[in-house]
Motif scaffolding. Structure first.
Motif, PDB file in Angstrom:
ATOM      1  N   GLY A 330     -79.482  29.998 -45.833  1.00 45.93           N
ATOM      2  CA  GLY A 330     -79.517  30.249 -47.271  1.00 45.93           C
ATOM      3  C   GLY A 330     -80.629  29.530 -47.989  1.00 45.93           C
ATOM      4  N   SER A 331     -80.302  28.973 -49.147  1.00 46.70           N
ATOM      5  CA  SER A 331     -81.360  28.451 -50.006  1.00 46.70           C
ATOM      6  C   SER A 331     -81.584  26.941 -49.829  1.00 46.70           C
ATOM      7  CB  SER A 331     -81.009  28.765 -51.450  1.00 46.70           C
ATOM      8  OG  SER A 331     -79.691  28.291 -51.690  1.00 46.70           O
ATOM      9  N   PRO A 345     -85.562   9.385 -44.366  1.00 45.65           N
ATOM     10  CA  PRO A 345     -86.281  10.633 -44.098  1.00 45.65           C
ATOM     11  C   PRO A 345     -85.315  11.792 -43.807  1.00 45.65           C
ATOM     12  CG  PRO A 345     -87.111   8.834 -42.733  1.00 45.65           C
ATOM     13  CD  PRO A 345     -85.872   8.330 -43.394  1.00 45.65           C
ATOM     14  N   VAL A 346     -85.657  12.979 -44.334  1.00 46.96           N
ATOM     15  CA  VAL A 346     -84.861  14.188 -44.090  1.00 46.96           C
ATOM     16  C   VAL A 346     -85.779  15.236 -43.451  1.00 46.96           C
ATOM     17  CG1 VAL A 346     -83.543  16.062 -45.154  1.00 46.96           C
ATOM     18  CG2 VAL A 346     -83.345  13.727 -46.053  1.00 46.96           C
ATOM     19  N   ILE A 347     -85.321  15.786 -42.340  1.00 45.67           N
ATOM     20  CA  ILE A 347     -86.096  16.831 -41.659  1.00 45.67           C
ATOM     21  C   ILE A 347     -85.289  18.124 -41.724  1.00 45.67           C
ATOM     22  CG2 ILE A 347     -87.132  17.551 -39.464  1.00 45.67           C
ATOM     23  CD1 ILE A 347     -87.138  14.496 -38.721  1.00 45.67           C
ATOM     24  N   ASN A 348     -85.862  19.160 -42.278  1.00 51.68           N
ATOM     25  CA  ASN A 348     -85.206  20.475 -42.287  1.00 51.68           C
ATOM     26  C   ASN A 348     -85.617  21.234 -41.038  1.00 51.68           C
ATOM     27  OD1 ASN A 348     -84.107  20.480 -45.109  1.00 51.68           O
ATOM     28  ND2 ASN A 348     -86.287  20.178 -45.557  1.00 51.68           N
ATOM     29  N   CYS A 349     -84.649  21.716 -40.299  1.00 55.91           N
ATOM     30  CA  CYS A 349     -84.983  22.514 -39.119  1.00 55.91           C
ATOM     31  C   CYS A 349     -84.539  23.946 -39.395  1.00 55.91           C
ATOM     32  CB  CYS A 349     -84.286  21.950 -37.888  1.00 55.91           C
ATOM     33  SG  CYS A 349     -84.720  22.851 -36.399  1.00 55.91           S
ATOM     34  N   VAL A 350     -85.483  24.885 -39.320  1.00 55.02           N
ATOM     35  CA  VAL A 350     -85.168  26.268 -39.689  1.00 55.02           C
ATOM     36  C   VAL A 350     -85.227  27.210 -38.497  1.00 55.02           C
ATOM     37  CG1 VAL A 350     -85.683  26.232 -42.146  1.00 55.02           C
ATOM     38  CG2 VAL A 350     -87.544  26.443 -40.542  1.00 55.02           C
ATOM     39  N   ALA A 351     -84.815  26.709 -37.331  1.00 55.41           N
ATOM     40  CA  ALA A 351     -84.845  27.531 -36.126  1.00 55.41           C
ATOM     41  C   ALA A 351     -84.048  28.819 -36.332  1.00 55.41           C
ATOM     42  CB  ALA A 351     -84.245  26.737 -34.964  1.00 55.41           C
ATOM     43  N   ASN A 352     -84.621  29.931 -35.885  1.00 55.66           N
ATOM     44  CA  ASN A 352     -83.962  31.237 -35.933  1.00 55.66           C
ATOM     45  C   ASN A 352     -83.506  31.650 -37.324  1.00 55.66           C
ATOM     46  OD1 ASN A 352     -84.359  31.452 -33.273  1.00 55.66           O
ATOM     47  ND2 ASN A 352     -82.287  30.839 -32.669  1.00 55.66           N
ATOM     48  N   ARG A 353     -84.226  31.309 -38.329  1.00 56.01           N
ATOM     49  CA  ARG A 353     -83.873  31.708 -39.689  1.00 56.01           C
ATOM     50  C   ARG A 353     -84.872  32.753 -40.170  1.00 56.01           C
ATOM     51  NH1 ARG A 353     -78.783  30.422 -40.997  1.00 56.01           N
ATOM     52  NH2 ARG A 353     -78.326  28.337 -40.271  1.00 56.01           N
ATOM     53  N   GLU A 355     -87.661  34.459 -42.651  1.00 54.45           N
ATOM     54  CA  GLU A 355     -88.845  33.852 -43.267  1.00 54.45           C
ATOM     55  C   GLU A 355     -88.558  33.331 -44.673  1.00 54.45           C
ATOM     56  OE1 GLU A 355     -93.346  35.229 -44.149  1.00 54.45           O
ATOM     57  OE2 GLU A 355     -92.317  36.224 -42.488  1.00 54.45           O
ATOM     58  N   ILE A 356     -87.788  34.111 -45.422  1.00 57.45           N
ATOM     59  CA  ILE A 356     -87.513  33.745 -46.820  1.00 57.45           C
ATOM     60  C   ILE A 356     -86.762  32.411 -46.898  1.00 57.45           C
ATOM     61  CG2 ILE A 356     -85.328  35.050 -46.968  1.00 57.45           C
ATOM     62  CD1 ILE A 356     -86.250  35.855 -49.822  1.00 57.45           C
ATOM     63  N   GLU A 357     -85.928  32.141 -45.882  1.00 53.72           N
ATOM     64  CA  GLU A 357     -85.181  30.880 -45.863  1.00 53.72           C
ATOM     65  C   GLU A 357     -86.114  29.702 -45.555  1.00 53.72           C
ATOM     66  OE1 GLU A 357     -80.871  32.560 -44.428  1.00 53.72           O
ATOM     67  OE2 GLU A 357     -82.378  32.144 -42.907  1.00 53.72           O
ATOM     68  N   MET A 358     -87.148  30.010 -44.767  1.00 53.66           N
ATOM     69  CA  MET A 358     -88.127  28.974 -44.440  1.00 53.66           C
ATOM     70  C   MET A 358     -88.882  28.556 -45.696  1.00 53.66           C
ATOM     71  SD  MET A 358     -90.845  29.362 -41.449  1.00 53.66           S
ATOM     72  CE  MET A 358     -92.133  30.159 -42.362  1.00 53.66           C
TER      73      MET A 358
END
Ligand SMILES: Nc1ncnc2c1ncn2[C@@H]1O[C@H](COP(=O)(O)OP(=O)(O)OP(=O)(O)O)[C@@H](O)[C@H]1O
Ligand SMILES: [Mg+2]
Length: 416
Positions: A330-331, A345-353, A355-358
């Protein structure tokens, strides 16, 4: 004194006797040998030598602590295990007769040979030198071409250009790891010497020993406080009190190495739904291989933000470094909630998401930090590089990973 068995190992024939060690074959353990340290300190290719009661045990402990640290970091070494007070078992090697010297600060033979360079000059990258091991000619400095032209064959392996590169890079990484470990004790690793051997399967391994005879350590970077063999080398007359002082220095080094404990740190992977479990488990596996303390937690930042923040506070209350990885669709409410409510530190991992979510992660609200990566492995590596800033073991594992990738590539090139 001749031994027939040590630490439960039945000794075979004496393979080599050097100035400070004896190497025995272990007929019941093919591929292994036993190295027995002597209560002896020597300098100037053995021209200066003294008995030093207790040195064998101190040296054996020092070497064991150093090699276990290097083994844990992933360096390929010959060291297997400590065996009694004065001995250890190792993979039986044919030794490559080259000493690999790595220097961070100019001192000793370097400034003697290069008097224009002031003592303490900082080499960045470290200066690397190779010496041919030959007491009769005082271990002369050799260039790569001299090594290659000698066509050394050790357990069937010809020592050529690639083998030299592997040893050069490995000695550098070994130096950097130990330098970093010593830094946590406010000590400067000034320079050190290592040797390599080839085991019966043809692997190049870091071998021989690393102890207070083979490196220079300056506490607080002050040469006057040195705690290594240079103290002995510099003595014109050697009194019993001098030998006592050397033994105290060497024991102090053991104490420091014994108390080298990496700090406790945490990597917390937060998942917004069960759909994230697959990626979470992948990140967790990568992190564990890097020696990170990783925990997987589930919490939906959109539906239950109090719970998410409670988890954050729970970890913030622990001592040590802390990094969060946000796995959510999602958002990006999870990543945003974390970034806006913690200084870690915060790392966002967007594996298999999609493009818009990235894009929602790449374009956070103003005032919010947080990195965004696509792959679970990248999330783990990025977290490790942050935690490695304060944790020499995590840093060392990352450093060795890079080294071993290069070595594996060279090996696969050869096998085709
Ligand atoms: N894993 C190993 N397998 C076989 N030999 C080893 C191994 N590790 C170290 N050695 C060898 O053991 C020998 C004895 O060690 P020692 O350091 O006492 O020798 P030394 O008199 O200092 O001579 P050198 O100058 O060759 O080191 C050395 O030649 C060293 O290369
Ligand atoms: Mg030696």
């Amino acid at each position: 004194m001749s031994h027939t068995s040590i630490g439960g190992y039945h000794l075979g024939k004496l393979l080599i006797e050097g100035k400070t060690k004896k190497v025995y074959d272990l007929p019941d353990h093919p591929g292994l040998c036993l190295l027995l340290n002597k209560d002896r300190i020597t300098a100037f290719d053995g021209q200066k030598a003294h008995e030093l009661q207790g040195k064998a045990a101190i040296s054996n402990t020092t070497n064991g602590l150093v090699f276990r640290l290097l083994n844990e970091a992933g360096i390929r070494t010959a060291y297997v295990d400590q065996c009694g007070e004065k001995a250890f078992t190792a993979r039986k090697c044919q030794m490559i007769p080259i000493e690999w010297v790595t220097r961070r600060l100019a001192t000793g033979s370097f400034i003697k040979l290069n008097p224009e360079v002031p003592e303490g000059y900082l080499f960045a990258p470290p200066k690397q030198e190779t010496c041919f091991k030959d007491d009769a000619s005082h271990d002369p400095l050799w260039c790569d071409e001299q090594i290659i032209s000698s066509k050394f064959q050790c357990n069937g392996l010809l020592i050529g250009f690639d083998e030299i590169q592997i040893m050069r890079r490995t000695s550098l990484v070994v130096f950097e790891i130990l330098e970093r470990a010593w830094k946590t004790k406010n000590c400067v690793l000034v320079d050190m010497k290592v040797e390599f051997g080839v085991d019966e399967e043809g692997n190049i391994l870091l071998a021989d020993i690393i102890d207070s005879d083979t490196w220079r350590i300056w506490p607080a970077g002050d040469k006057r406080l040195m705690v290594d063999k240079t103290v002995y080398i510099n003595l014109t007359a050697v009194r019993d009190s001098d030998l006592g002082n050397i033994k105290r220095n060497y024991s102090w080094v053991v104490e420091q190495l014994t108390s080298l404990v990496p700090p406790k740190d945490h990597l917390v992977v937060l998942m917004s739904s069960e759909l994230d479990t697959f990626q979470g488990t992948k990140i967790s596996a990568f992190c564990q291989s890097l020696g990170l303390n990783v925990e997987l937690r589930g919490s939906c930042a959109l539906r239950d933000p109090e719970d998410t923040l409670r988890i954050v506070r729970e970890y913030e209350a622990t001592i040590g470094s802390l990094v969060f990885v946000a796995l959510a669709g999602g958002s990006n409410e999870l990543g945003s909630l974390l970034s806006s409510n913690t200084s870690c530190p915060v790392i966002n991992c967007v594996a298999n998401r999609m493009e818009i979510e990235m894009w929602s992660r790449l374009n956070p609200d103003s005032g919010l930090g947080g990195a965004t990566v696509l792959h679970p492995e990248a999330a783990a590596l990025h977290a490790a590089s942050i935690l490695g800033l304060n944790n020499f073991m995590v840093w060392s594992k990352l450093r060795v990973n890079r080294l071993n990738n290069i070595i594996a590539l060279k090996k696969s090139e050869k096998s085709h």
